[in-house]
Design a protein around this motif. Structure first.
Motif, PDB file in Angstrom:
ATOM      1  N   VAL A 315       0.856  -1.190   0.000  1.00  0.00           N
ATOM      2  CA  VAL A 315       0.000   0.000   0.000  1.00  0.00           C
ATOM      3  C   VAL A 315       0.891   1.239   0.000  1.00  0.00           C
ATOM      4  CG1 VAL A 315      -1.770   1.292   1.248  1.00  0.00           C
ATOM      5  CG2 VAL A 315      -1.839  -1.209   1.226  1.00  0.00           C
ATOM      6  N   LEU A 316       0.547   2.201  -0.836  1.00  0.00           N
ATOM      7  CA  LEU A 316       1.274   3.463  -0.861  1.00  0.00           C
ATOM      8  C   LEU A 316       0.292   4.615  -0.704  1.00  0.00           C
ATOM      9  CD1 LEU A 316       1.037   5.182  -3.848  1.00  0.00           C
ATOM     10  CD2 LEU A 316       2.124   3.055  -4.608  1.00  0.00           C
ATOM     11  N   PRO A 317       0.667   5.675   0.011  1.00  0.00           N
ATOM     12  CA  PRO A 317      -0.236   6.810   0.172  1.00  0.00           C
ATOM     13  C   PRO A 317      -0.162   7.748  -1.036  1.00  0.00           C
ATOM     14  CG  PRO A 317       1.753   7.205   1.412  1.00  0.00           C
ATOM     15  CD  PRO A 317       1.903   5.831   0.799  1.00  0.00           C
ATOM     16  N   VAL A 318      -1.302   8.269  -1.415  1.00  0.00           N
ATOM     17  CA  VAL A 318      -1.374   9.399  -2.320  1.00  0.00           C
ATOM     18  C   VAL A 318      -1.882  10.541  -1.449  1.00  0.00           C
ATOM     19  CG1 VAL A 318      -2.316  10.316  -4.476  1.00  0.00           C
ATOM     20  CG2 VAL A 318      -1.959   7.847  -4.217  1.00  0.00           C
ATOM     21  N   SER A 319      -1.037  11.509  -1.160  1.00  0.00           N
ATOM     22  CA  SER A 319      -1.376  12.475  -0.126  1.00  0.00           C
ATOM     23  C   SER A 319      -0.743  13.826  -0.394  1.00  0.00           C
ATOM     24  CB  SER A 319      -0.930  11.961   1.253  1.00  0.00           C
ATOM     25  OG  SER A 319       0.489  11.866   1.299  1.00  0.00           O
ATOM     26  N   GLY A 320      -1.262  14.836   0.294  1.00  0.00           N
ATOM     27  CA  GLY A 320      -0.732  16.178   0.181  1.00  0.00           C
ATOM     28  C   GLY A 320      -1.574  17.154   0.963  1.00  0.00           C
ATOM     29  N   TRP A 321      -1.522  18.423   0.564  1.00  0.00           N
ATOM     30  CA  TRP A 321      -2.296  19.453   1.258  1.00  0.00           C
ATOM     31  C   TRP A 321      -2.701  20.544   0.277  1.00  0.00           C
ATOM     32  CZ3 TRP A 321      -0.261  24.403   1.243  1.00  0.00           C
ATOM     33  CH2 TRP A 321       1.109  24.526   0.991  1.00  0.00           C
ATOM     34  N   THR A 402       4.349   9.681 -11.753  1.00  0.00           N
ATOM     35  CA  THR A 402       4.536   8.379 -12.377  1.00  0.00           C
ATOM     36  C   THR A 402       5.238   7.465 -11.387  1.00  0.00           C
ATOM     37  OG1 THR A 402       4.687   9.319 -14.603  1.00  0.00           O
ATOM     38  CG2 THR A 402       5.588   7.113 -14.284  1.00  0.00           C
ATOM     39  N   ILE A 403       4.660   6.289 -11.170  1.00  0.00           N
ATOM     40  CA  ILE A 403       5.269   5.312 -10.266  1.00  0.00           C
ATOM     41  C   ILE A 403       5.620   4.059 -11.050  1.00  0.00           C
ATOM     42  CG2 ILE A 403       3.971   6.188  -8.292  1.00  0.00           C
ATOM     43  CD1 ILE A 403       2.197   3.647  -8.532  1.00  0.00           C
ATOM     44  N   HIS A 434       0.345  21.172  -2.387  1.00  0.00           N
ATOM     45  CA  HIS A 434       1.482  20.297  -2.658  1.00  0.00           C
ATOM     46  C   HIS A 434       1.057  18.844  -2.569  1.00  0.00           C
ATOM     47  CE1 HIS A 434       5.448  18.304  -1.969  1.00  0.00           C
ATOM     48  NE2 HIS A 434       5.821  19.213  -2.850  1.00  0.00           N
ATOM     49  N   VAL A 435       1.597  18.024  -3.450  1.00  0.00           N
ATOM     50  CA  VAL A 435       1.425  16.577  -3.392  1.00  0.00           C
ATOM     51  C   VAL A 435       2.692  15.997  -2.781  1.00  0.00           C
ATOM     52  CG1 VAL A 435       1.110  14.453  -4.708  1.00  0.00           C
ATOM     53  CG2 VAL A 435      -0.147  16.525  -5.357  1.00  0.00           C
ATOM     54  N   ASP A 436       2.562  15.371  -1.608  1.00  0.00           N
ATOM     55  CA  ASP A 436       3.722  14.822  -0.901  1.00  0.00           C
ATOM     56  C   ASP A 436       4.081  13.418  -1.384  1.00  0.00           C
ATOM     57  OD1 ASP A 436       3.921  17.090   0.805  1.00  0.00           O
ATOM     58  OD2 ASP A 436       2.310  16.282   2.046  1.00  0.00           O
ATOM     59  N   GLU A 437       3.073  12.594  -1.543  1.00  0.00           N
ATOM     60  CA  GLU A 437       3.283  11.199  -1.945  1.00  0.00           C
ATOM     61  C   GLU A 437       2.287  10.846  -3.043  1.00  0.00           C
ATOM     62  OE1 GLU A 437       5.605   9.141  -0.880  1.00  0.00           O
ATOM     63  OE2 GLU A 437       6.389  10.343   0.771  1.00  0.00           O
ATOM     64  N   PRO A 438       2.725  10.004  -3.982  1.00  0.00           N
ATOM     65  CA  PRO A 438       4.033   9.353  -4.082  1.00  0.00           C
ATOM     66  C   PRO A 438       5.059  10.275  -4.723  1.00  0.00           C
ATOM     67  CG  PRO A 438       2.651   8.622  -5.875  1.00  0.00           C
ATOM     68  CD  PRO A 438       1.798   9.536  -5.036  1.00  0.00           C
ATOM     69  N   LYS A 439       6.319   9.984  -4.485  1.00  0.00           N
ATOM     70  CA  LYS A 439       7.382  10.712  -5.158  1.00  0.00           C
ATOM     71  C   LYS A 439       7.419  10.286  -6.626  1.00  0.00           C
ATOM     72  CE  LYS A 439       8.919  12.860  -1.486  1.00  0.00           C
ATOM     73  NZ  LYS A 439       7.861  12.494  -0.547  1.00  0.00           N
ATOM     74  N   ASP A 440       7.682  11.227  -7.493  1.00  0.00           N
ATOM     75  CA  ASP A 440       7.690  10.924  -8.918  1.00  0.00           C
ATOM     76  C   ASP A 440       8.815   9.940  -9.250  1.00  0.00           C
ATOM     77  OD1 ASP A 440       6.570  11.268 -11.459  1.00  0.00           O
ATOM     78  OD2 ASP A 440       8.089  12.735 -12.032  1.00  0.00           O
ATOM     79  N   LEU A 441       8.477   8.939 -10.041  1.00  0.00           N
ATOM     80  CA  LEU A 441       9.400   7.910 -10.545  1.00  0.00           C
ATOM     81  C   LEU A 441       9.923   6.981  -9.445  1.00  0.00           C
ATOM     82  CD1 LEU A 441      11.440   9.993 -13.153  1.00  0.00           C
ATOM     83  CD2 LEU A 441       9.436   8.551 -13.527  1.00  0.00           C
TER      84      LEU A 441
END
Length: 626
Positions: A315-321, A402-403, A434-441
């Motif tokens: 599981v990975l978070p897609v998160s930000g503020w 992109t992941i 801002h989008v914190d997660e996921p980091k690009d690539l």
């Protein structure tokens, strides 16, 4: 004595329509007929009173206060009453619906004194705590306090030199750390067979023996007993390491944890063949299985099942503020995977770090998060598009990431077909977001052993608390409801809650009732209430409470009422001790509700509690007059 600065299981994410989200919010506050909730502030009485042994010892404190604390009949009851009378409006008494009691924190390791080479109980201190309950007419929550936060006792220093008491990550025992300037000891939860556990139990036994001599009427004042405090796994740089960016070095990798994990697997899988079938592995025996601990991206692995990071469980978070100030309604974030709609989540979670960086926002409720299960995604590149939806307006692009989903063979990733995205406006450079997660690539590897390891870590935490619950149940205190006193890490979208391993310990069980520390949106919002309902939690205790923002009396009273209707039996917040209205000198807690503490709106919250109690009193008097 510091609480975690949290807005602190898996946070239920609304992946459907906004209408469903609103319905859930209504359902969380619509449970009538609950019993009244005790307001039980935790007052710092140790330095001004409990640790004072003679009248000349503490010249910083008023003589009449010291006189009430020392001697054969000394206790902290007078200090508690003087403090609560400042908060409680004159004439209120105990006739309000939500009565004002207190929480008495008894630091277990402070009850010990070294005589020769043996640790003995400081019976005078124990009796001072017990007399406090005896002398005060108010209801009390008894807090058997012993966490990683240091109290300065001699026992802590000596226990920290025994490696059997200290939590270990893959690099060995964790050194002493700090949190907001407060020293912490990284105590282990991997084993109960150490001196730390033995001395904690010794202190509980001595306290319980003394309490059990009290008359029945005094014992009845104890409305609940909370166990230990925040018990969870730890990691280096505790203050900054709660997120996803630092190397994954969570505990516990001690010998006890290593062997315990294999026993746990053998309970789940009677044969190594069944485990191999589950994992797709080829272990010859359970002895070959090790807790996953290495990052496949940067370290050599003997086998793929050694891989571990914050995402190895699949599981990975897609998160930000997002800055929510322009929006009359709570905005939503729309997430698309490979061009297809995936989820919609509200911008409602607490991000205290964002507010500190951008104080002009005026609110910390800027966060959002969706947990993406990538276990069923085909290996290769996947695109995640993130949009903001404002009321009836169009979608506005926030970002694209992109992941790369990788498999155990680490084959070269391939592109996947992309559906056409809906009409939307381009990204607005001037927007605060801002989008914190996921980091690009970033690459993601699912290790099927990792969920089993995380479940075992949760079991360790639960088992450690249960060990103490059984000990308390063997005393006369068994008639009182037992509560845990746990961190709630799911409300902060930037945290990796799996590092703490508290999920299982927060669920209802036959040994104790969940007690939870609530900060920020978790204290005043609806997410925590929905979470309790998802956990089928009919009752709970709020062991620490702070909204981390100022509130007026009416709003705060509504928050108290929501918790009461939702099943909260008591609600505790920090108070500084006052004598004749004067603040007593001590190491003040930054989260204390106090007229002289402007941090996090604490002075205005103190006033709001005072006005709420006054309103409760007037309402009760009006009802009696009818």
């Amino acid at each position: 004595m510091f609480a975690l600065l949290v807005a602190a299981g898996f946070l239920p994410v609304v992946a459907g329509s906004w209408g469903i989200y609103q319905w859930l919010g209504h359902a969380a506050t619509a449970t009538p007929g609950r019993q009244s909730m005790l307001l039980a502030p935790m007052i710092g009485v140790m330095e001004p009173c409990i640790t004072v042994r003679d009248r000349g010892e503490q010249s910083d404190y008023p003589a009449d206060l010291v006189q009430s604390c020392v001697g054969e009949r000394g206790s902290a009851a007078a200090l508690i009453e003087a403090t609560l009378k400042q908060l409680e409006p004159a004439g209120t008494g105990q006739d309000a619906h939500q009565k004002l009691g207190y929480t008495l924190a008894v630091p277990l390791l402070e009850l010990l004194r070294l005589r020769g080479e043996e640790w003995e109980i400081d019976t005078a201190m124990v009796r001072r705590f017990v007399r406090t309950i005896e002398d005060s007419p108010r209801s009390v929550i008894l807090y058997l306090f012993s966490t990683h936060f240091a109290t300065g006792g001699a026992a802590e220093h000596q226990l920290a030199h025994d490696q059997q008491n200290i939590a270990q990550n893959r690099n060995g025992a964790l050194p002493q750390g700090t949190y907001y300037g407060a020293p912490i000891y990284n105590w282990t939860v991997a084993s109960t067979g150490n001196t730390l556990t033995e001395l904690r139990l010794k202190a509980i036994e001595a306290l319980a023996n003394e309490l059990c001599r009290l008359p029945t009427a005094d014992l009845a004042k104890i409305k609940g007993v909370t166990l230990l405090g925040e018990v969870h796994h730890l990691f280096p740089d505790f203050e900054q390491g709660m997120g996803f960016d630092l190397p994954y070095l969570a505990t516990d990798y001690s010998e006890a944890a290593d062997s315990g994990f294999r026993r746990y697997l053998q309970q789940l899988f009677p044969s190594i063949g069944q485990l191999n079938q589950q994992l797709g592995s080829s272990f010859a025996s359970f002895a070959e299985v090790k807790p996953p601990s290495k990052d496949i991206r940067s370290e050599p692995l003997q086998n793929f099942f050694e891989h571990m990071d914050s995402f190895a469980h699949g599981v990975l978070p897609v998160s930000g503020w997002v800055d929510p100030r322009k929006h009359p309604l709570i905005p939503t974030v729309h997430i698309y995977l490979d061009g297809k709609p995936l989820a919609q989540v509200p911008v409602s979670q607490r991000r205290q770090d964002v507010l500190e960086a951008h104080p002009a926002l005026g609110t910390a409720d800027t966060g959002w998060r969706y947990d993406l299960d990538f276990r069923q995604l085909a290996p290769g590149f996947h695109r995640i598009d993130i949009f903001l939806k404002e009321a009836s307006g169009p979608l506005v692009r926030l970002d694209t990431r992109t992941i790369t989903v990788m498999d155990a063979s680490q084959r070269s990733p391939v592109e996947h077909a992309q559906a056409e995205l809906p009409l939307h406006l381009p990204q607005e450079p001037q927007r605060l977001a801002h989008v914190d997660e996921p980091k690009d690539l970033r690459s993601y590897y699912y290790n099927p052993l990792a969920p089993l390891w995380l479940a075992f870590r949760e079991r360790q935490v639960q088992a450690y608390i249960a060990h103490f619950a059984r000990a308390v149940q063997s005393t006369c205190l068994t008639r009182n409801t037992l509560y845990s006193h746990q961190i709630y890490p799911y409300a902060n979208p930037s945290w990796d809650h799996n590092k703490f391993g508290v999920g299982q310990s927060l669920r209802p069980n036959r040994l104790y009732t969940p007690g939870v520390s609530l900060y920020g949106e978790a204290a005043y919002g609806h997410d925590f209430l929905r979470w309790t309902q998802a956990q089928h939690m009919p009752r709970y205790g709020v062991t620490e409470f702070h909204p981390l923002k100022p509130m007026e009396a009416e709003e705060l009273g509504e928050v108290f009422q929501r918790h009461e209707r939702n099943g909260a039996r008591f609600l505790s917040f920090f108070l500084e001790p006052r004598w004749d209205g004067r603040l007593m000198p001590r190491g003040h807690n930054i989260f204390s509700l106090d007229p002289d503490n402007a941090r996090f709106g604490s002075d205005r919250l103190y006033k709001a509690v005072n006005e709420h109690l006054s309103k409760e009193h007037r309402s009760k008097q009006q009802n009696l007059g009818k």
